[in-house]
Design a protein around this motif. Structure first.
Motif, PDB file in Angstrom:
ATOM      1  N   SER A   7     -24.730  37.394  16.908  1.00  0.00           N
ATOM      2  CA  SER A   7     -24.025  38.306  17.806  1.00  0.00           C
ATOM      3  C   SER A   7     -24.890  39.485  18.227  1.00  0.00           C
ATOM      4  CB  SER A   7     -22.740  38.821  17.134  1.00  0.00           C
ATOM      5  OG  SER A   7     -23.051  39.595  15.989  1.00  0.00           O
ATOM      6  N   PHE A   8     -26.014  39.706  17.524  1.00  0.00           N
ATOM      7  CA  PHE A   8     -26.891  40.824  17.865  1.00  0.00           C
ATOM      8  C   PHE A   8     -28.075  40.411  18.729  1.00  0.00           C
ATOM      9  CE2 PHE A   8     -25.251  41.856  13.521  1.00  0.00           C
ATOM     10  CZ  PHE A   8     -24.367  42.836  13.920  1.00  0.00           C
ATOM     11  N   LEU A  15     -31.409  46.235  16.998  1.00  0.00           N
ATOM     12  CA  LEU A  15     -31.036  47.235  15.993  1.00  0.00           C
ATOM     13  C   LEU A  15     -29.672  46.912  15.408  1.00  0.00           C
ATOM     14  CD1 LEU A  15     -31.468  50.092  14.614  1.00  0.00           C
ATOM     15  CD2 LEU A  15     -30.167  50.999  16.558  1.00  0.00           C
ATOM     16  N   VAL A  16     -29.562  47.014  14.094  1.00  0.00           N
ATOM     17  CA  VAL A  16     -28.292  46.813  13.411  1.00  0.00           C
ATOM     18  C   VAL A  16     -27.930  48.091  12.656  1.00  0.00           C
ATOM     19  CG1 VAL A  16     -27.080  45.541  11.600  1.00  0.00           C
ATOM     20  CG2 VAL A  16     -28.603  44.327  13.158  1.00  0.00           C
ATOM     21  N   LEU A  17     -26.711  48.574  12.848  1.00  0.00           N
ATOM     22  CA  LEU A  17     -26.180  49.689  12.071  1.00  0.00           C
ATOM     23  C   LEU A  17     -25.361  49.087  10.932  1.00  0.00           C
ATOM     24  CD1 LEU A  17     -25.449  52.749  11.666  1.00  0.00           C
ATOM     25  CD2 LEU A  17     -23.462  52.317  13.132  1.00  0.00           C
ATOM     26  N   CYS A  18     -25.583  49.547   9.719  1.00  0.00           N
ATOM     27  CA  CYS A  18     -24.836  48.975   8.599  1.00  0.00           C
ATOM     28  C   CYS A  18     -24.411  50.045   7.609  1.00  0.00           C
ATOM     29  CB  CYS A  18     -25.648  47.888   7.897  1.00  0.00           C
ATOM     30  SG  CYS A  18     -27.288  48.410   7.338  1.00  0.00           S
ATOM     31  N   ARG A  47     -23.040  46.351  17.249  1.00  0.00           N
ATOM     32  CA  ARG A  47     -24.247  46.273  16.413  1.00  0.00           C
ATOM     33  C   ARG A  47     -23.946  46.580  14.954  1.00  0.00           C
ATOM     34  NH1 ARG A  47     -29.077  47.346  19.637  1.00  0.00           N
ATOM     35  NH2 ARG A  47     -28.554  47.863  21.785  1.00  0.00           N
ATOM     36  N   LEU A  48     -22.684  46.744  14.616  1.00  0.00           N
ATOM     37  CA  LEU A  48     -22.284  47.230  13.302  1.00  0.00           C
ATOM     38  C   LEU A  48     -21.989  46.089  12.330  1.00  0.00           C
ATOM     39  CD1 LEU A  48     -21.320  49.606  11.427  1.00  0.00           C
ATOM     40  CD2 LEU A  48     -19.054  49.294  12.442  1.00  0.00           C
ATOM     41  N   ILE A  49     -22.506  46.218  11.102  1.00  0.00           N
ATOM     42  CA  ILE A  49     -22.122  45.333  10.005  1.00  0.00           C
ATOM     43  C   ILE A  49     -21.591  46.206   8.876  1.00  0.00           C
ATOM     44  CG2 ILE A  49     -22.880  43.686   8.247  1.00  0.00           C
ATOM     45  CD1 ILE A  49     -24.961  42.649  10.077  1.00  0.00           C
ATOM     46  N   VAL A  50     -20.405  45.858   8.381  1.00  0.00           N
ATOM     47  CA  VAL A  50     -19.831  46.546   7.229  1.00  0.00           C
ATOM     48  C   VAL A  50     -19.894  45.590   6.042  1.00  0.00           C
ATOM     49  CG1 VAL A  50     -17.789  47.632   6.234  1.00  0.00           C
ATOM     50  CG2 VAL A  50     -18.281  47.931   8.668  1.00  0.00           C
ATOM     51  N   PHE A  51     -20.680  45.941   5.049  1.00  0.00           N
ATOM     52  CA  PHE A  51     -20.739  45.169   3.814  1.00  0.00           C
ATOM     53  C   PHE A  51     -19.651  45.731   2.901  1.00  0.00           C
ATOM     54  CE2 PHE A  51     -24.846  44.786   5.723  1.00  0.00           C
ATOM     55  CZ  PHE A  51     -25.231  43.475   5.464  1.00  0.00           C
ATOM     56  N   CYS A  52     -18.742  44.877   2.477  1.00  0.00           N
ATOM     57  CA  CYS A  52     -17.555  45.398   1.811  1.00  0.00           C
ATOM     58  C   CYS A  52     -17.135  44.547   0.617  1.00  0.00           C
ATOM     59  CB  CYS A  52     -16.395  45.492   2.804  1.00  0.00           C
ATOM     60  SG  CYS A  52     -16.056  43.934   3.673  1.00  0.00           S
ATOM     61  N   GLN A  69     -18.466  40.610  11.627  1.00  0.00           N
ATOM     62  CA  GLN A  69     -19.204  41.827  11.290  1.00  0.00           C
ATOM     63  C   GLN A  69     -18.738  42.473   9.988  1.00  0.00           C
ATOM     64  OE1 GLN A  69     -18.810  42.874  15.750  1.00  0.00           O
ATOM     65  NE2 GLN A  69     -20.248  44.378  14.940  1.00  0.00           N
ATOM     66  N   CYS A  70     -17.727  41.892   9.350  1.00  0.00           N
ATOM     67  CA  CYS A  70     -17.295  42.337   8.027  1.00  0.00           C
ATOM     68  C   CYS A  70     -17.825  41.318   7.025  1.00  0.00           C
ATOM     69  CB  CYS A  70     -15.776  42.430   7.933  1.00  0.00           C
ATOM     70  SG  CYS A  70     -15.035  43.541   9.150  1.00  0.00           S
TER      71      CYS A  70
END
Length: 203
Positions: A7-8, A15-18, A47-52, A69-70
């Protein structure tokens, strides 16, 4: 995580924001939608990935329905932050990591790109001191950065009780680290010895 990478691909720069949040209650997890909304205000939404982990994933999935992205973590460890940055870099993407309690007031990328012009890695400091604070990390997808994270992760894997932020700082040559035998039966390797073999050198 592999599902999120495609998706990026359409975006430039790559660039990925995480961020990372492991929460078993609602106290922090309830703020994930606001974090996502704030990121979107500065163009980071896609561009966001949330590691959860724990309840955090439930809130993330509600704020990003149908999104990959989650990224759920089955096991949380202090080295998770460095492991996910290593994966992103080795996938060919620059990464901007923000601790979940970091509030963005304006798009940080113009300033970061200027500062990172001649550097592979940028790390924030504690306010009013020279101590590194890994709450904000920017890393380029370079061979040197990949090698750096490989060395840090390897060292931390063999020293699981070390404070990851201290180790990160030591590998960059910012803090002095004493070689001290804590247990007579163990032979410990200093970070300086490992640092000598890594491609990233302190500036």
């Amino acid at each position: 995580l592999l599902a999120a990478v495609p998706s990026f691909m359409e975006f430039a720069p790559k660039l990925v924001l995480c961020t990372l949040l492991w929460a078993n209650d609602d106290r922090l997890a309830q703020h994930i939608p606001a974090f996502v909304q704030r990121s979107a205000a500065f163009g980071f939404e896609k561009r966001l990935i949330v590691f959860c982990g724990g309840n955090a994933c439930t809130y993330c999935e509600k704020s990003r329905p149908g999104s990959s992205q989650c990224v759920s973590l089955e096991l949380f460890a202090l080295i998770s932050k460095h492991a996910m940055l290593s994966f992103i870099v080795n996938a060919g993407f620059d990464a901007l990591y923000l601790d979940f309690d970091t509030l963005i007031f304006r798009n940080p990328m113009p300033a970061i790109e200027r500062l990172a012009m001649d550097h592979d890695l940028l790390v924030s400091r504690d306010f009013g001191s020279k101590c590194l604070n890994t709450g904000v990390i920017y890393v380029k997808a370079t061979t040197a950065a990949s090698s750096f994270f490989d060395q840090v992760l390897t060292w931390l894997w063999h020293h699981p009780y070390e404070f990851t932020q201290k180790a990160f700082s030591a590998f960059l040559g910012v803090q002095k680290v004493l070689r001290r035998r804590a247990y007579n039966s163990l032979s410990l390797r200093s970070t300086q010895e490992t640092l000598a073999r890594t491609a990233v050198q302190p500036r």
